[in-house]
Design an enzyme around this catalytic site. Structure first.
Site, PDB file in Angstrom:
ATOM      1  CE1 TYR A   1      -3.531  -2.629   0.569  1.00 23.83           C
ATOM      2  CE2 TYR A   1      -4.652  -0.625   1.252  1.00 23.83           C
ATOM      3  CZ  TYR A   1      -4.693  -1.942   0.848  1.00 23.83           C
ATOM      4  OH  TYR A   1      -5.909  -2.568   0.740  1.00 23.83           O
TER       5      TYR A   1
ATOM      6  CE  LYS B   1       1.883 -17.751  -3.534  1.00 25.80           C
ATOM      7  NZ  LYS B   1       1.043 -18.969  -3.583  1.00 25.80           N
TER       8      LYS B   1
ATOM      9  CG  ASP C   1      -2.059 -20.158  -2.199  1.00 32.52           C
ATOM     10  OD1 ASP C   1      -1.504 -20.142  -1.072  1.00 32.52           O
ATOM     11  OD2 ASP C   1      -1.584 -20.784  -3.173  1.00 32.52           O
TER      12      ASP C   1
ATOM     13  CG  ASP D   1      -8.096  -4.728   1.486  1.00 25.11           C
ATOM     14  OD1 ASP D   1      -8.991  -4.205   2.169  1.00 25.11           O
ATOM     15  OD2 ASP D   1      -8.087  -4.709   0.243  1.00 25.11           O
TER      16      ASP D   1
HETATM   17  C1  IPM Z   1     -10.374  -1.351   4.115  1.00 20.33           C
HETATM   18  C2  IPM Z   1     -10.642  -0.677   2.798  1.00 20.33           C
HETATM   19  C3  IPM Z   1      -9.484   0.271   2.491  1.00 20.33           C
HETATM   20  C4  IPM Z   1      -8.227  -0.543   2.370  1.00 20.33           C
HETATM   21  C5  IPM Z   1      -9.684   1.173   1.247  1.00 20.33           C
HETATM   22  C6  IPM Z   1     -10.974   1.958   1.326  1.00 20.33           C
HETATM   23  C7  IPM Z   1      -8.518   2.081   1.017  1.00 20.33           C
HETATM   24  O1  IPM Z   1     -10.837  -1.616   1.800  1.00 20.33           O
HETATM   25  O2  IPM Z   1     -10.233  -0.645   5.122  1.00 20.33           O
HETATM   26  O3  IPM Z   1     -10.303  -2.585   4.141  1.00 20.33           O
HETATM   27  O4  IPM Z   1      -7.927  -1.080   1.286  1.00 20.33           O
HETATM   28  O5  IPM Z   1      -7.512  -0.670   3.359  1.00 20.33           O
HETATM   29 MG    MG Z   2     -10.883  -3.616   2.468  1.00 14.20          MG
END
Ligand code: IPM
Ligand code: MG
Length: 357
Positions: A142, A192, A224, A248
């Protein structure tokens, strides 16, 4: 009298509706237990882009940093899908996580018996599931650099970097070991490592750290396989420790065990600053303004805020109990509706919850 300063971030889509319900419940519970809550509303996401041109105005970040806790609803609006990524609603949330050093994201997934038939999975698979996803939140792919898009001879190339330092891994692993100590003392770390160097470091560091936590049973699983095991036999998990991207994905998947993503709360924590509490679900623009939203994930996020962020444990328990009672009485929003239950809108669900306080 005890007093707490809460920054409210209603955000986009269904955000303002579920915030209104949650705020009223918080006011009622603080009154009942004799402490004060001061609410300050700030802009984030599409709402902020609209009036300030950026998804996280400076003022919002400053207020959040100096609050006792931040309670957010949701961000995201398809109207902004075409604008540059840096100024989209999602970037506002990522900058907020970064600006408040919220490296630890805690997402508990617990089956509520009254909702066992709302899940798309069989009751015998999900019965008794009680797990926590501990997701690293301010690193990994990210935030990794380099990233971007470049023109090439034949078209374009785009790239992101998945990167973790040993310190970052240790920091999130420590949080999950401490949480595991308060539960069934089992951690499954997801990676992974059969393909990625960054995952090999992740696995090595966590194994090393586990030598200091001999009371905790540590296992490792490839992402996975973890995605499959989560729907095959979710009861095997207690604490799932993940990097940013894997968490996520797995947390949305885990949400469906409970029947609806409209049920899942989360807490994002730093070492010693205020935490950010928010539902796992998004802004659901398709149902915004139709009074169809499920406010429960935000109400349960407010309960997490009371418990973890403000140390108002008794108040947190009241909120959790009123959710349980209302569900036991057969009241449902449309996303968790099942046969012979009573379907309510977001506001009416709020009223029923309020009656239980
Ligand atoms: C989450 C959301 C966020 C992320 C987005 C909205 C940036 O999906 O909090 O899980 O990817 O972390
Ligand atoms: Mg999310």
């Amino acid at each position: 009298m005890r007093a707490h300063h809460i920054v409210l971030l209603p955000g986009d889509g269904i955000g303002p509706e579920i915030t209104m319900v949650t705020r009223r419940l918080l006011e009622a519970v603080s009154k009942k237990l004799d402490f004060e809550l001061f609410f300050e509303e700030q802009l984030i996401g599409g709402q902020a882009i609209e009036s300030k041109g950026v998804p996280l105005p400076e003022e919002t970040l400053k207020s959040c940093q100096s609050s006792d806790a931040v309670l957010m609803a949701a961000i995201g609006d398809p109207r902004y899908d075409e604008i540059p990524r840096e100024i989209r609603p999602e970037s506002g949330l990522l900058s907020l996580r970064e600006g408040m050093n919220l490296f630890a994201n805690i997402r508990p997934v617990k089956i509520i018996p009254a909702l066992i038939n709302a899940s798309s999975l069989k009751p015998e698979i999900i019965n008794g599931v009680d797990l926590i996803v501990v997701r690293e939140l301010t690193g990994g792919i990210y935030f990794g650099k380099p990233k971007g898009r470049i023109k090439t001879e034949n078209g374009e190339r785009a790239f992101n970097t998945m990167t973790y330092s040993s310190e970052e891994i240790k920091q999130i692993a420590e949080v999950s070991f401490e949480i595991a100590r308060t539960r069934n003392k089992k951690i499954c770390s997801v990676d992974k490592a059969n393909v990625l160097d960054v995952s090999q470091l992740w696995r090595d560091q966590i194994s090393k750290l586990s030598e200091e936590y001999t009371d905790i049973e540590l296992s490792h699983m490839y992402i996975d396989n973890a995605a499959m095991q989560l729907v095959r036999n979710p009861r095997q998990f207690d604490v799932l420790l993940t990097s940013n991207l894997f968490g996520d994905i797995l947390s949305d998947e885990a949400a469906m065990l409970t029947g609806s993503i409209g049920m899942l709360p989360s807490a994002s924590l730093s070492i010693d600053g205020p935490g950010l509490f928010e539902p796992v679900h998004g802004s659901a623009p398709d149902i915004a303004g139709t009074n169809k939203a499920n406010p429960i994930a935000m109400v349960l996020s407010a309960a997490m805020m009371l418990k973890i962020g403000l140390k108002e444990t008794a108040a947190a328990e009241i909120l959790e109990k009123c959710v349980d009672k209302v569900l036991q009485s057969g009241y449902r929003t449309v996303d968790i509706m099942s046969e012979s239950c009573v379907q309510l809108g977001c506001n009416e669900m709020g009223e029923e919850l309020l009656k239980e306080i």
